[in-house]
Design an enzyme around this catalytic site. Sequence first.
Site, PDB file in Angstrom:
ATOM      1  N   TYR A 113      -4.057  -0.351   8.263  1.00 48.79           N
ATOM      2  CA  TYR A 113      -4.160  -1.639   7.575  1.00 48.79           C
ATOM      3  C   TYR A 113      -5.399  -2.399   8.054  1.00 48.79           C
ATOM      4  O   TYR A 113      -5.727  -2.367   9.245  1.00 48.79           O
ATOM      5  CB  TYR A 113      -2.931  -2.501   7.867  1.00 48.79           C
ATOM      6  CG  TYR A 113      -1.609  -1.908   7.435  1.00 48.79           C
ATOM      7  CD1 TYR A 113      -0.968  -2.354   6.286  1.00 48.79           C
ATOM      8  CD2 TYR A 113      -0.986  -0.913   8.189  1.00 48.79           C
ATOM      9  CE1 TYR A 113       0.255  -1.832   5.887  1.00 48.79           C
ATOM     10  CE2 TYR A 113       0.235  -0.377   7.800  1.00 48.79           C
ATOM     11  CZ  TYR A 113       0.845  -0.842   6.652  1.00 48.79           C
ATOM     12  OH  TYR A 113       2.062  -0.310   6.268  1.00 48.79           O
TER      13      TYR A 113
ATOM     14  N   HIS B  74      -1.759  -4.665   2.406  1.00 52.46           N
ATOM     15  CA  HIS B  74      -1.290  -3.320   2.113  1.00 52.46           C
ATOM     16  C   HIS B  74      -2.145  -2.326   2.903  1.00 52.46           C
ATOM     17  O   HIS B  74      -3.289  -2.609   3.257  1.00 52.46           O
ATOM     18  CB  HIS B  74      -1.407  -3.013   0.622  1.00 52.46           C
ATOM     19  CG  HIS B  74      -0.448  -3.785  -0.231  1.00 52.46           C
ATOM     20  ND1 HIS B  74       0.901  -3.551  -0.218  1.00 52.46           N
ATOM     21  CD2 HIS B  74      -0.655  -4.800  -1.111  1.00 52.46           C
ATOM     22  CE1 HIS B  74       1.500  -4.369  -1.062  1.00 52.46           C
ATOM     23  NE2 HIS B  74       0.585  -5.151  -1.604  1.00 52.46           N
TER      24      HIS B  74
ATOM     25  N   LYS C 143      -3.795   4.757  -2.249  1.00 56.24           N
ATOM     26  CA  LYS C 143      -4.409   4.685  -0.927  1.00 56.24           C
ATOM     27  C   LYS C 143      -5.341   5.881  -0.757  1.00 56.24           C
ATOM     28  O   LYS C 143      -5.217   6.888  -1.454  1.00 56.24           O
ATOM     29  CB  LYS C 143      -3.339   4.682   0.167  1.00 56.24           C
ATOM     30  CG  LYS C 143      -2.279   3.605  -0.015  1.00 56.24           C
ATOM     31  CD  LYS C 143      -1.255   3.645   1.090  1.00 56.24           C
ATOM     32  CE  LYS C 143      -0.041   2.777   0.757  1.00 56.24           C
ATOM     33  NZ  LYS C 143      -0.379   1.407   0.373  1.00 56.24           N
TER      34      LYS C 143
END
Length: 288
Positions: A225, A233, A264
């Site tokens: 993070y 997020h 991601k």
Amino acid sequence: MITLSVCNGEVFVWNASDWLELRENHRIVGNLIGCLPSLPRQDSFRGLPLVLLPEEATLLIEKNIAKLVSYTSVSEQNAIKAKENFNAYKEKIKQEQIAYYEEERKKQVESMIDRIIEGKRRKFSSLKGKKDQDNSSGNKTELGIDREAILKGELEKASNIPMTNTLVQTFTGDVWSTDSVNDYVEWTFPKRKEEKLRYLTFKDLWEKGYYITSGQKFGGDFLVYPGDPVKFHAQFIVVCLDMQTKLTASDIITYGRLGSSTRKTVAIASLERNSSITYQSLSWAEMN
């Protein structure tokens, strides 16, 4: 220095101030596994203790931020003295709360006694009728109502508090077993080659200023993070692989789909010969 408690090979933080310092000042998140004292039957919000990843514990020890201790009394059976101390403390807390409640209840009753008597008089009148009112003596026991008796009766109710209604002290440490603290805890992590890779990856990301948590729920080793996970997020899913590991086409597709479905970037971390960590990212390429 922060004290970390070791039990059955896992590292715990029991003190709330230590938990706050680790998160705010050292970017150590851990995982809360306890229940909240006021809401014990839910699992949406967790409380202390905080269990740390072995990588987190090793980093704190290496940086001289924390030390490991263990409590020999935890593994002792029939700790009669500890039970007696706890029961005595619990009874003391109960009596203190009852005394405070009685004092507050007395103030409330005395301020409302006239209204209580008036209410009882109305109830008495509705049950007995006008005849009983005409035969009343007209003094303080009028209509069978005694001011002092009512006051005494209301105050006696304060002493009938069930144990389940008293507040319970939530301990953030071992209160009575300080004499059984072992400051010489053997900590062998990282020991294996894959553990060394995981730790060096965690340490490298931490030193770059990231917050890191376990990535197990996303199929990786770590989630990375840019700030506190409460506010941000995760940007990366980090997978730790040996430099000599051969990735098949299926592996590459799997990691690519993982990053695409979770929005991601999947980063593969490997250890170079000079003990530095190198990263390779995987993402889908746009096709025209």
